[in-house]
Every structure is written in C-alpha cells, then in structure tokens.
Design a protein around this motif. Structure first.
Motif, PDB file in Angstrom:
ATOM      1  N   THR A 316     -15.849  -2.173  -0.071  1.00  0.00           N
ATOM      2  CA  THR A 316     -15.749  -2.058   1.382  1.00  0.00           C
ATOM      3  C   THR A 316     -14.286  -2.125   1.788  1.00  0.00           C
ATOM      4  O   THR A 316     -13.576  -3.070   1.439  1.00  0.00           O
ATOM      5  CB  THR A 316     -16.524  -3.193   2.069  1.00  0.00           C
ATOM      6  N   TRP A 317     -13.850  -1.115   2.540  1.00  0.00           N
ATOM      7  CA  TRP A 317     -12.466  -1.037   2.991  1.00  0.00           C
ATOM      8  C   TRP A 317     -12.389  -1.276   4.490  1.00  0.00           C
ATOM      9  O   TRP A 317     -13.268  -0.874   5.245  1.00  0.00           O
ATOM     10  CB  TRP A 317     -11.873   0.343   2.691  1.00  0.00           C
ATOM     11  N   SER A 318     -11.307  -1.919   4.931  1.00  0.00           N
ATOM     12  CA  SER A 318     -11.070  -2.122   6.358  1.00  0.00           C
ATOM     13  C   SER A 318      -9.573  -2.141   6.609  1.00  0.00           C
ATOM     14  O   SER A 318      -8.778  -2.421   5.713  1.00  0.00           O
ATOM     15  CB  SER A 318     -11.706  -3.430   6.839  1.00  0.00           C
ATOM     16  N   THR A 319      -9.175  -1.823   7.839  1.00  0.00           N
ATOM     17  CA  THR A 319      -7.755  -1.868   8.178  1.00  0.00           C
ATOM     18  C   THR A 319      -7.259  -3.299   8.013  1.00  0.00           C
ATOM     19  O   THR A 319      -7.994  -4.261   8.236  1.00  0.00           O
ATOM     20  CB  THR A 319      -7.515  -1.399   9.615  1.00  0.00           C
ATOM     21  N   TYR A 320      -5.995  -3.436   7.640  1.00  0.00           N
ATOM     22  CA  TYR A 320      -5.472  -4.769   7.342  1.00  0.00           C
ATOM     23  C   TYR A 320      -4.175  -5.016   8.085  1.00  0.00           C
ATOM     24  O   TYR A 320      -3.270  -4.175   8.083  1.00  0.00           O
ATOM     25  CB  TYR A 320      -5.234  -4.922   5.843  1.00  0.00           C
ATOM     26  N   GLY A 321      -4.076  -6.202   8.660  1.00  0.00           N
ATOM     27  CA  GLY A 321      -2.822  -6.665   9.239  1.00  0.00           C
ATOM     28  C   GLY A 321      -2.675  -6.342  10.704  1.00  0.00           C
ATOM     29  O   GLY A 321      -2.437  -5.190  11.076  1.00  0.00           O
ATOM     30  N   SER A 322      -2.848  -7.335  11.572  1.00  0.00           N
ATOM     31  CA  SER A 322      -2.631  -7.110  12.993  1.00  0.00           C
ATOM     32  C   SER A 322      -1.155  -6.860  13.259  1.00  0.00           C
ATOM     33  O   SER A 322      -0.282  -7.404  12.594  1.00  0.00           O
ATOM     34  CB  SER A 322      -3.114  -8.328  13.790  1.00  0.00           C
ATOM     35  N   GLY A 323      -0.882  -6.011  14.234  1.00  0.00           N
ATOM     36  CA  GLY A 323       0.495  -5.698  14.601  1.00  0.00           C
ATOM     37  C   GLY A 323       1.061  -4.472  13.924  1.00  0.00           C
ATOM     38  O   GLY A 323       2.025  -3.887  14.403  1.00  0.00           O
ATOM     39  N   LEU A 324       0.476  -4.071  12.805  1.00  0.00           N
ATOM     40  CA  LEU A 324       0.958  -2.877  12.104  1.00  0.00           C
ATOM     41  C   LEU A 324       0.363  -1.642  12.777  1.00  0.00           C
ATOM     42  O   LEU A 324      -0.849  -1.571  12.983  1.00  0.00           O
ATOM     43  CB  LEU A 324       0.539  -2.917  10.636  1.00  0.00           C
ATOM     44  N   PRO A 325       1.194  -0.658  13.141  1.00  0.00           N
ATOM     45  CA  PRO A 325       0.644   0.596  13.684  1.00  0.00           C
ATOM     46  C   PRO A 325      -0.044   1.384  12.572  1.00  0.00           C
ATOM     47  O   PRO A 325      -0.344   0.835  11.521  1.00  0.00           O
ATOM     48  CB  PRO A 325       1.894   1.300  14.222  1.00  0.00           C
ATOM     49  N   ASP A 326      -0.296   2.640  12.797  1.00  0.00           N
ATOM     50  CA  ASP A 326      -0.943   3.446  11.751  1.00  0.00           C
ATOM     51  C   ASP A 326       0.035   4.474  11.191  1.00  0.00           C
ATOM     52  O   ASP A 326      -0.183   5.674  11.279  1.00  0.00           O
ATOM     53  CB  ASP A 326      -2.209   4.125  12.286  1.00  0.00           C
ATOM     54  N   PRO A 327       1.145   4.005  10.573  1.00  0.00           N
ATOM     55  CA  PRO A 327       2.158   4.930  10.077  1.00  0.00           C
ATOM     56  C   PRO A 327       1.780   5.507   8.717  1.00  0.00           C
ATOM     57  O   PRO A 327       0.800   5.110   8.092  1.00  0.00           O
ATOM     58  CB  PRO A 327       3.393   4.040   9.958  1.00  0.00           C
ATOM     59  N   ASP A 328       2.608   6.437   8.279  1.00  0.00           N
ATOM     60  CA  ASP A 328       2.482   7.017   6.944  1.00  0.00           C
ATOM     61  C   ASP A 328       3.143   6.049   5.957  1.00  0.00           C
ATOM     62  O   ASP A 328       4.361   5.938   5.898  1.00  0.00           O
ATOM     63  CB  ASP A 328       3.197   8.377   6.926  1.00  0.00           C
ATOM     64  N   VAL A 329       2.334   5.324   5.184  1.00  0.00           N
ATOM     65  CA  VAL A 329       2.828   4.286   4.285  1.00  0.00           C
ATOM     66  C   VAL A 329       3.135   4.909   2.925  1.00  0.00           C
ATOM     67  O   VAL A 329       2.235   5.452   2.275  1.00  0.00           O
ATOM     68  CB  VAL A 329       1.812   3.137   4.138  1.00  0.00           C
ATOM     69  N   ARG A 330       4.378   4.807   2.475  1.00  0.00           N
ATOM     70  CA  ARG A 330       4.789   5.430   1.223  1.00  0.00           C
ATOM     71  C   ARG A 330       4.909   4.449   0.062  1.00  0.00           C
ATOM     72  O   ARG A 330       4.902   4.871  -1.094  1.00  0.00           O
ATOM     73  CB  ARG A 330       6.121   6.149   1.433  1.00  0.00           C
ATOM     74  N   ALA A 331       5.050   3.151   0.323  1.00  0.00           N
ATOM     75  CA  ALA A 331       5.179   2.179  -0.769  1.00  0.00           C
ATOM     76  C   ALA A 331       4.652   0.829  -0.303  1.00  0.00           C
ATOM     77  O   ALA A 331       4.943   0.390   0.810  1.00  0.00           O
ATOM     78  CB  ALA A 331       6.630   2.053  -1.223  1.00  0.00           C
ATOM     79  N   LEU A 332       3.850   0.182  -1.169  1.00  0.00           N
ATOM     80  CA  LEU A 332       3.413  -1.189  -0.969  1.00  0.00           C
ATOM     81  C   LEU A 332       3.963  -2.021  -2.119  1.00  0.00           C
ATOM     82  O   LEU A 332       3.821  -1.647  -3.286  1.00  0.00           O
ATOM     83  CB  LEU A 332       1.883  -1.292  -0.958  1.00  0.00           C
ATOM     84  N   ARG A 333       4.571  -3.155  -1.807  1.00  0.00           N
ATOM     85  CA  ARG A 333       5.120  -4.025  -2.839  1.00  0.00           C
ATOM     86  C   ARG A 333       4.700  -5.468  -2.557  1.00  0.00           C
ATOM     87  O   ARG A 333       4.841  -5.954  -1.436  1.00  0.00           O
ATOM     88  CB  ARG A 333       6.655  -3.941  -2.849  1.00  0.00           C
ATOM     89  N   VAL A 334       4.189  -6.152  -3.579  1.00  0.00           N
ATOM     90  CA  VAL A 334       3.863  -7.571  -3.476  1.00  0.00           C
ATOM     91  C   VAL A 334       4.870  -8.329  -4.329  1.00  0.00           C
ATOM     92  O   VAL A 334       4.981  -8.085  -5.532  1.00  0.00           O
ATOM     93  CB  VAL A 334       2.436  -7.864  -3.975  1.00  0.00           C
ATOM     94  N   HIS A 335       5.608  -9.256  -3.714  1.00  0.00           N
ATOM     95  CA  HIS A 335       6.607  -9.974  -4.497  1.00  0.00           C
ATOM     96  C   HIS A 335       5.914 -10.902  -5.489  1.00  0.00           C
ATOM     97  O   HIS A 335       5.000 -11.661  -5.108  1.00  0.00           O
ATOM     98  CB  HIS A 335       7.553 -10.769  -3.606  1.00  0.00           C
ATOM     99  N   PRO A 336       6.330 -10.887  -6.759  1.00  0.00           N
ATOM    100  CA  PRO A 336       5.622 -11.661  -7.782  1.00  0.00           C
ATOM    101  C   PRO A 336       5.740 -13.167  -7.629  1.00  0.00           C
ATOM    102  O   PRO A 336       4.918 -13.901  -8.180  1.00  0.00           O
ATOM    103  CB  PRO A 336       6.271 -11.182  -9.087  1.00  0.00           C
TER     104      PRO A 336
END
Length: 454
Positions: A316-336
C-alpha cells in the motif's frame, strides 16, 4: 536573447543574465524595463537588457533544478547537488545558502564514503566527470577513456567498500581505479544498455540495471548473469536499492506508468511487482529504505514522494511528508547515521524530513525480554552506528530489531545499574513484560535509563 528595433527586419543579440529563458515580459508603462525568467531565476533590466543593467529578483524563491544529490556518510550536515544550468553546489548546515563549487551544468554527484573532502561531479556527458580532493575547491578531470559526448547525466558511483574504485553506467558498465590511466568496460549486456549500478559489499557483488528493465549480477565485477527481467510491464531501470537490513533483497525503480514500476528482486530467487496502489501515471525515479523504521520503502516520483508498507500481503502506497509539494523528485537519500531522508527535486530545491525520533531522544519500549547478556567490561556490542558501549545487552519482543545497553561498571551509578540488570534477568526467567526507558544512540540501539515491570 535578441532585440529588434526595426520591426523584426534585423536582430541583435543582447546581454543575457542567465541561460535557458523560459518567459519574458515588458513593463506595461515603462517600456525600457523588461523581465526574464530563466533557469537562473527572475531578472529585471531598466535599460532593455544593456550590459550591466540586469538585477536578480529571485532571492528567496527556492526553484533550483537538481538532477542528483549526495550526502557525506561521515558528516550528516554536508550535501552536494548537481543542477540544471547552475553548476554543482554545496550545503553545510546550518546555512540556508548553497555555495557554488563548479560551474556550467551540474549532473550526477558523489562523495567518498570514508572521506568527505573527496567529491565527484560532472557536466552533461561522460567526458566531464571530475574529482576534487579538497571539498570542491579544485577539480581534476578523470573521464579518461569514457565515450565523449555520450550518456547524458549518466549514473556513476564510488564503490561502497573501496573509495578508490568508481563505476560508471554508459552503454556498458565501466570501472576505474584512481591513479590508473583509463576506464575499462567490464560488462556489456546482450540487449539494451547499462544505465544503473550498485554493489553489495558483503560479497562484492556488482549489479547492473539496463535500459530494457533487466538486472545482471557479477561477482567482483566479472561473469555477469541475468538475475531478473522486469516482465511486469516496467521499462528502463531508474534506480537500484540494496535493502540495508536484508542485502539479498534488491529494490528496483523502473520506467512506466502502470504495473512494474517498483519491483522486489531476490538474488537467486523470484521477483515480485510491488507497484501496488502507487497511483497510475506516476514515474518511479528513485528509491530509499527507511533506516529508522524498518519495513517502509520510499519512492521519489515525478509528482512527489510516496511511502509503502506491506499490509495483509499487499503493498500500500500513500503520499508522504506534510509540507512537501508535488515536485519532480530526482534523488532520495537517507543518511546512514541519522536516518534523515532528503529529496532533491527538479525545480523546487531540496527538502528533508526526519522519519523517526532523532538520536538522543528519550524513548520507551514494552515487551518480554528475549535476550539478556552480560560480557566483559569495555568490549561493547554491535557494530557501526549501532555499536553500544555497554557491558550488558537486552532485547525485547516488542522491538525485535533493537538492542538496549546497560553499563555495569564501578562508579556512582553502579548500584542502580546492577539492580536494573537483576530486574531484567528475573523478568527473562519469569517471561514477564517490562517497560524499558532508554536514550536513543543509534538507528536501532539505545542505552537503558531504567526498567519497570509491567
């Protein structure tokens, strides 16, 4: 930018404040005042574009177009990004201003996992890859024998277990060792081209994703064999993510607008389409795993960030994170080290969110003790960012992925620590639930403050 003063019979090029103009306007009552919007923002001239007359008006508008983002594993407050027509830029917390460190177009970027001063950037094509050893102040070309003028915004990476080794996806998979004379093509697929790579450090297994949606694996970068082909409907591999908790699981983001956009593959096993309820029409561009909350998966799409979890056998997928618009996301990074999730967007800058309580938080977990162990003072427990400087370790069935430490050492807290250890050991023997209050010290670890029988 061009101007004509004879009704369009002839044109003269005038000074431009920036490249790639997207819009233009003339002041309705002041004809010598003109405006332009471009990849550099908003500009105004009161002299019809004469040299030296342009003024930047875009301060405060966060509209940078990022193609890629890299974080420093050794420094959670250091980022670099590659941008459209605004070069390669660097950010150091707490500043809200990004500093320009390389001009022209920016594109794919990387930072050495062991040395934050060693950075990599490029312009638009393979022959523009460069290296800096001083945090981006100076750059040296290392493109060598890569195809000139080919592979726009190609993906390349630093080998996660060998900082002197680089991989580049440019039709073939290429490898380069710092100090050597040239890049070497180590794998060319029988169909399509290599567009993405990853390396599993445990056994140095190279992974190569192709333009046809296939995944190949080669031990130590040799003897590549096909381990998965996207037969669910998805196309080109946009991203490869090795699960940080189970490195036999590989997540793929693939082109397409229907089925097969997100795929779970197991090396030596089956593949499954986990696109699930991800809205039709969205393109999965990049993936990230939630280090602070195991069991979640994130996808950066052409319209925002989505989060997934498996519920009753379905994803099940859902939008995540209040305050974020709906931009074209090119990279997701999680700091280790911190678990901070960052999203680089093509047109709305960079955003970040903490997906769980930060390190240093005082938290609590409840459950039955499944393990209680004492060992030699000072030997510690665990590894990496989850290593506990503790002499006893406890685990609970209420938080099976976590380890909780207790120090049993001489000092003013010795008596209280011994009593807490005795309570936990007795609860283990009696199979009784306890509440453990702790300070979070790692992604899945903490130091016990006190324990209470439930």
């Amino acid at each position: 930018m061009w101007v004509s003063s004879d009704r369009g019979d002839t044109f003269t090029r005038i000074t431009e404040p920036h490249v790639d103009h997207q819009g233009f306007a003339v002041h309705p009552t002041q004809p010598r005042t003109i405006f332009t919007v471009s990849d550099g923002g908003v500009y105004r001239s009161t002299e019809r574009g004469a040299a030296g007359s342009w003024l930047f008006l875009g301060q405060g508008i966060r509209n940078t177009e990022l193609y890629d983002l890299a974080d420093a594993a050794t420094n959670p407050d250091l980022l670099i990004g590659g941008t459209q027509d605004n070069g390669t830029i660097r950010w150091d917390r707490p500043s809200q201003t990004w500093r320009w460190i390389r001009g022209g177009d920016g594109a794919t970027v990387a930072i050495d996992p062991e040395n934050e001063s060693v950075m990599y950037s490029m312009g638009q094509y393979a022959d523009s890859i460069s290296r800096s050893t001083d945090g981006g102040e100076n750059w040296t070309a290392i493109s060598g024998s890569l195809p000139a003028g080919e592979c726009f915004n190609l993906h390349y990476q630093v080998h996660p277990g060998d900082g002197d080794l680089l991989l580049a996806s440019c039709m073939s998979l290429w490898r380069f060792r710092i100090g050597s004379a040239a890049w070497t093509a180590i794998f060319t697929p029988p169909g399509g081209t290599v567009v993405r790579s990853a390396v599993r450090t445990r056994d140095d297994l190279y992974l190569a994703g192709t333009s046809l949606g296939a995944l190949y694996a080669g031990p130590h970068g040799a003897g590549f064999t096909e381990v998965m082909r996207n037969s669910f409907g998805g196309g080109k591999v946009n991203d490869i993510l090795i699960d940080p908790d189970d490195d036999s699981t590989i997540w793929l983001a693939c082109d397409g607008t229907g089925a097969g956009r997100v795929v779970r593959a197991v090396v030596g096993g089956d593949a499954a389409d986990i696109t699930g309820t991800l809205p039709a029409g969205l393109t999965a561009r990049t993936l990230a795993a939630d280090r602070l909350n195991p069991g979640f998966l994130y996808a950066g799409t052409n319209r925002g960030v989505y989060r997934a979890r498996i519920t009753r056998g379905a994803w099940t997928w859902s939008t995540y994170g209040s305050g974020l618009p709906d931009p074209d996301v090119r990279a997701l990074r999680v700091h280790p080290r911190t678990g901070v999730l960052r999203a680089a967007t093509l047109g709305r800058g960079v955003w970040e969110i903490l997906t769980g309580p930060p390190l240093g938080s005082v938290l609590a977990e409840t459950g039955r003790v499944t393990m209680v162990r004492a060992h030699d003072t000072g030997t510690g427990f665990g590894s990496g960012g989850d290593r506990l400087d503790a002499d006893a370790v406890v685990r609970l069935d209420g938080a099976p992925a976590y380890s909780f430490g207790l120090r049993l050492r001489p000092g003013p807290e010795a008596a209280a620590a011994a009593a807490t250890f005795a309570l936990l050991r007795d609860a283990f023997r009696r199979n009784q639930p306890v509440r453990v209050e702790y300070t979070r010290t790692g992604l899945r670890s903490g130091m016990i403050i006190r324990a209470i029988r439930e």
